[in-house]
Design a protein around this motif. Structure first.
Motif, PDB file in Angstrom:
ATOM      1  N   GLY A  21       0.814  -1.220   0.000  1.00 33.38           N
ATOM      2  CA  GLY A  21       0.000   0.000   0.000  1.00 33.38           C
ATOM      3  C   GLY A  21       0.839   1.258   0.000  1.00 33.38           C
ATOM      4  N   VAL A  22       1.937   1.242   0.756  1.00 29.41           N
ATOM      5  CA  VAL A  22       2.826   2.406   0.783  1.00 29.41           C
ATOM      6  C   VAL A  22       3.451   2.619  -0.594  1.00 29.41           C
ATOM      7  N   LEU A  23       3.906   1.547  -1.230  1.00 22.83           N
ATOM      8  CA  LEU A  23       4.486   1.676  -2.570  1.00 22.83           C
ATOM      9  C   LEU A  23       3.454   2.172  -3.583  1.00 22.83           C
ATOM     10  N   ALA A  24       2.235   1.679  -3.506  1.00 22.04           N
ATOM     11  CA  ALA A  24       1.184   2.133  -4.428  1.00 22.04           C
ATOM     12  C   ALA A  24       0.861   3.605  -4.190  1.00 22.04           C
ATOM     13  N   THR A  25       0.824   4.022  -2.930  1.00 18.43           N
ATOM     14  CA  THR A  25       0.547   5.424  -2.610  1.00 18.43           C
ATOM     15  C   THR A  25       1.644   6.331  -3.149  1.00 18.43           C
ATOM     16  N   VAL A  26       2.887   5.947  -2.932  1.00 18.85           N
ATOM     17  CA  VAL A  26       4.012   6.754  -3.421  1.00 18.85           C
ATOM     18  C   VAL A  26       4.011   6.776  -4.948  1.00 18.85           C
ATOM     19  N   SER A  27       3.707   5.655  -5.567  1.00 21.78           N
ATOM     20  CA  SER A  27       3.669   5.608  -7.046  1.00 21.78           C
ATOM     21  C   SER A  27       2.592   6.533  -7.587  1.00 21.78           C
ATOM     22  N   ALA A  28       1.424   6.525  -6.961  1.00 25.85           N
ATOM     23  CA  ALA A  28       0.337   7.410  -7.407  1.00 25.85           C
ATOM     24  C   ALA A  28       0.726   8.873  -7.210  1.00 25.85           C
ATOM     25  N   LEU A  29       1.422   9.173  -6.109  1.00 27.44           N
ATOM     26  CA  LEU A  29       1.860  10.553  -5.862  1.00 27.44           C
ATOM     27  C   LEU A  29       2.893  10.984  -6.909  1.00 27.44           C
ATOM     28  N   VAL A  30       3.811  10.087  -7.255  1.00 27.77           N
ATOM     29  CA  VAL A  30       4.806  10.400  -8.292  1.00 27.77           C
ATOM     30  C   VAL A  30       4.112  10.607  -9.637  1.00 27.77           C
ATOM     31  N   TYR A  31       3.117   9.781  -9.938  1.00 31.46           N
ATOM     32  CA  TYR A  31       2.365   9.932 -11.198  1.00 31.46           C
ATOM     33  C   TYR A  31       1.625  11.279 -11.222  1.00 31.46           C
ATOM     34  N   GLY A  50      -5.907   8.321  -7.178  1.00 28.18           N
ATOM     35  CA  GLY A  50      -5.291   7.036  -6.848  1.00 28.18           C
ATOM     36  C   GLY A  50      -4.544   7.101  -5.522  1.00 28.18           C
ATOM     37  N   ARG A  51      -3.864   8.240  -5.288  1.00 25.65           N
ATOM     38  CA  ARG A  51      -3.154   8.395  -4.029  1.00 25.65           C
ATOM     39  C   ARG A  51      -4.104   8.325  -2.841  1.00 25.65           C
ATOM     40  N   VAL A  52      -5.245   9.001  -2.955  1.00 26.72           N
ATOM     41  CA  VAL A  52      -6.217   8.981  -1.865  1.00 26.72           C
ATOM     42  C   VAL A  52      -6.759   7.564  -1.653  1.00 26.72           C
ATOM     43  N   ILE A  53      -7.057   6.876  -2.730  1.00 24.65           N
ATOM     44  CA  ILE A  53      -7.595   5.509  -2.622  1.00 24.65           C
ATOM     45  C   ILE A  53      -6.554   4.572  -1.999  1.00 24.65           C
ATOM     46  N   PHE A  54      -5.319   4.622  -2.521  1.00 23.69           N
ATOM     47  CA  PHE A  54      -4.276   3.733  -1.987  1.00 23.69           C
ATOM     48  C   PHE A  54      -3.927   4.071  -0.542  1.00 23.69           C
ATOM     49  N   GLN A  55      -3.944   5.368  -0.208  1.00 26.77           N
ATOM     50  CA  GLN A  55      -3.664   5.762   1.164  1.00 26.77           C
ATOM     51  C   GLN A  55      -4.750   5.231   2.097  1.00 26.77           C
ATOM     52  N   GLY A  56      -6.003   5.308   1.671  1.00 27.60           N
ATOM     53  CA  GLY A  56      -7.105   4.774   2.478  1.00 27.60           C
ATOM     54  C   GLY A  56      -7.000   3.265   2.650  1.00 27.60           C
ATOM     55  N   LEU A  57      -6.645   2.565   1.575  1.00 22.00           N
ATOM     56  CA  LEU A  57      -6.486   1.113   1.668  1.00 22.00           C
ATOM     57  C   LEU A  57      -5.317   0.738   2.589  1.00 22.00           C
ATOM     58  N   THR A  58      -4.252   1.537   2.556  1.00 21.48           N
ATOM     59  CA  THR A  58      -3.115   1.281   3.445  1.00 21.48           C
ATOM     60  C   THR A  58      -3.513   1.472   4.906  1.00 21.48           C
ATOM     61  N   ILE A  59      -4.254   2.517   5.185  1.00 24.30           N
ATOM     62  CA  ILE A  59      -4.736   2.748   6.561  1.00 24.30           C
ATOM     63  C   ILE A  59      -5.658   1.599   6.990  1.00 24.30           C
ATOM     64  N   ILE A  62      -3.515  -1.293   7.915  1.00 21.85           N
ATOM     65  CA  ILE A  62      -2.890  -1.084   9.225  1.00 21.85           C
ATOM     66  C   ILE A  62      -3.886  -1.390  10.336  1.00 21.85           C
ATOM     67  N   VAL A  63      -5.112  -0.908  10.189  1.00 17.95           N
ATOM     68  CA  VAL A  63      -6.148  -1.167  11.200  1.00 17.95           C
ATOM     69  C   VAL A  63      -6.451  -2.663  11.275  1.00 17.95           C
ATOM     70  N   TYR A  64      -6.552  -3.315  10.132  1.00 18.50           N
ATOM     71  CA  TYR A  64      -6.833  -4.756  10.102  1.00 18.50           C
ATOM     72  C   TYR A  64      -5.753  -5.550  10.839  1.00 18.50           C
TER      73      TYR A  64
END
Length: 144
Positions: A21-31, A50-59, A62-64
């Protein structure tokens, strides 16, 4: 490899969705950043969404994992009983104290153990109906 790096690698193996999730978030931010620099509004908008979606999925991951680990700890603490702790047989202790008292009274016993003295005092007070935890000398049922 140091202990800290080893711990991080073990954690990444146990909880693989977080680093993904962190890698996907960073990739979306770079894009999105690339889209802004190229003045491509569609790419920048899609990257930020995409960054918002991946960041939400990462959170959510973490909660899970946090909930899963806390449930595992609770299960261990409820079911696990330390091996060095045994249940106390109070009746047996009182019998042993009474036997030790009889031996001492008959003169066959040796020097008394302080623990046996306390148990004998407890047994005497219990027979008299007094509470060994109160400060009153007449007993719990006395009136002043």
């Amino acid at each position: 490899m140091s202990d800290k790096k080893l711990s991080i690698m073990e954690r990444m193996k146990k909880e693989p969705l977080i680093p993904v999730g962190v890698l996907a978030t960073v990739s979306a931010l770079v894009y999105a950043t690339w889209g802004v620099t190229k003045r491509n509004h569609t790419a920048s908008q899609n990257g930020m969404r995409g960054r918002v979606i991946f960041q939400g999925l990462t959170i959510a991951a973490i909660v899970y994992y946090s909930l899963r680990n806390s449930n595992a700890v609770e299960d261990k603490s409820e079911n696990a009983r330390p091996r060095d702790v045994r249940p106390i047989d109070w009746d047996k202790l009182e019998r042993e104290a009474a036997e030790a008292e009889k031996r001492e009274a008959s003169g066959t016993g040796t020097r008394r153990d302080p623990a046996i003295e306390r148990l004998a005092a407890f047994a005497k007070e219990k027979k008299k109906g007094k509470s060994i935890f109160s400060d009153d000398t007449e007993g719990p049922n006395s009136q002043k």
